[in-house]
Scaffold this motif. Structure first.
Motif, short mmCIF file in Angstrom:
data_model
loop_
_atom_site.label_atom_id
_atom_site.label_comp_id
_atom_site.label_asym_id
_atom_site.label_seq_id
_atom_site.Cartn_x
_atom_site.Cartn_y
_atom_site.Cartn_z
N LEU A 112 11.40 -11.44 62.83
CA LEU A 112 12.31 -10.63 62.15
C LEU A 112 12.24 -10.81 60.76
CD1 LEU A 112 14.82 -8.68 62.24
CD2 LEU A 112 16.23 -10.68 62.44
N LEU A 113 11.88 -11.95 60.10
CA LEU A 113 11.88 -12.06 58.92
C LEU A 113 10.61 -11.51 58.06
CD1 LEU A 113 12.30 -13.57 56.12
CD2 LEU A 113 11.22 -15.46 56.73
N ASP A 114 9.52 -11.39 58.88
CA ASP A 114 7.96 -10.84 58.59
C ASP A 114 8.36 -9.19 58.54
OD1 ASP A 114 6.88 -13.19 58.08
OD2 ASP A 114 5.76 -13.26 59.84
N ARG A 115 8.86 -8.77 59.58
CA ARG A 115 9.40 -7.34 59.72
C ARG A 115 10.20 -6.86 58.27
NH1 ARG A 115 9.92 -7.72 65.26
NH2 ARG A 115 12.63 -7.51 64.92
N ASN A 116 11.23 -7.76 58.16
CA ASN A 116 12.14 -7.21 57.15
C ASN A 116 11.42 -7.47 55.68
OD1 ASN A 116 14.08 -6.81 58.62
ND2 ASN A 116 15.22 -8.91 58.64
N LEU A 117 10.50 -8.23 55.47
CA LEU A 117 9.92 -8.59 54.40
C LEU A 117 8.78 -7.39 54.13
CD1 LEU A 117 9.14 -12.14 54.12
CD2 LEU A 117 10.40 -10.94 52.48
N ALA A 118 8.32 -6.99 55.24
CA ALA A 118 7.33 -5.77 55.28
C ALA A 118 8.27 -4.61 54.95
CB ALA A 118 6.57 -5.78 56.83
#
Length: 198
Positions: free
Chosen positions: A23-29
């Protein structure tokens, strides 16, 4: 890893990888994607935008912050689709408030409440954010198999933009039907792809 070319197998492989993204990587992307979008002339010039609620539990980008930002813009109006499961089509509604105007609808997706006075025809829309699972660099896309966007896109004359991870954009042409409508722009965290039909 060699990806399958057969549409259903390719979609399954890409969705499996997308679902494994944190979820963190998705939100950063998506934060990066959103910054690219806000600078796009096509977005800046659009006044009526059809968005969608990304379903995080299915590995989609959480688009809620973008939707809220559009509502706050004085020169833009936000619309969201509601699934008509009998007709396999989308009804479009004007959204003023993401709390009051929204409810959980088909497939667990947040959708507009049915308010006839807020319903609008497709001709009111300048720009559509198009969800998808797999893309190629010519703008071809695979959705999720239900076909809700297919007839809508066939009738739409405006700009079509998709948000994607780099690994969901194929370097080979997707096998699509002749009636399938490609998107115009694909925004990933690393580039803006202006699709050139082939």
């Amino acid at each position: 890893m060699e990806l399958p070319r057969e549409p259903q197998l390719l979609r399954k492989a890409i969705l499996q990888k997308r679902n494994q993204t944190s979820l963190l990587d998705r939100n950063l992307a998506f934060s990066t994607i959103k910054s690219y979008l806000l600078d796009l002339p096509e977005f800046q010039n659009a006044s009526s935008i059809l968005g969608y609620y990304g379903k995080s539990s299915s590995g989609e980008f959480d688009t809620s912050s973008l939707l809220a930002e559009i509502i706050s813009m004085k020169n833009k109006r936000l619309f969201l689709p509601r699934c008509d499961s009998e007709k396999i089509s989308l009804d479009l509604y004007f959204i003023q408030n993401l709390t009051d105007d929204i409810e959980k609808g088909a497939y667990g997706i947040m959708e507009p409440k049915i308010r006839i006075e807020h319903r609008v025809p497709l001709t009111n829309i300048d720009l559509i954010f198009v969800p998808g699972s797999v893309f190629d660099r010519s703008g071809r896309r695979y959705g999720y198999g239900a076909g809700y966007y297919d007839s809508l896109l066939q009738k739409f004359q405006g700009i079509k933009i998709a948000f994607a991870f780099e690994f969901t954009v194929m370097d080979f042409p997707l096998a699509v039907h002749s009636k399938d409508v490609p998107v115009d722009i694909i925004i990933t965290p690393s580039e803006i792809i202006r699709a050139i039909p082939s």
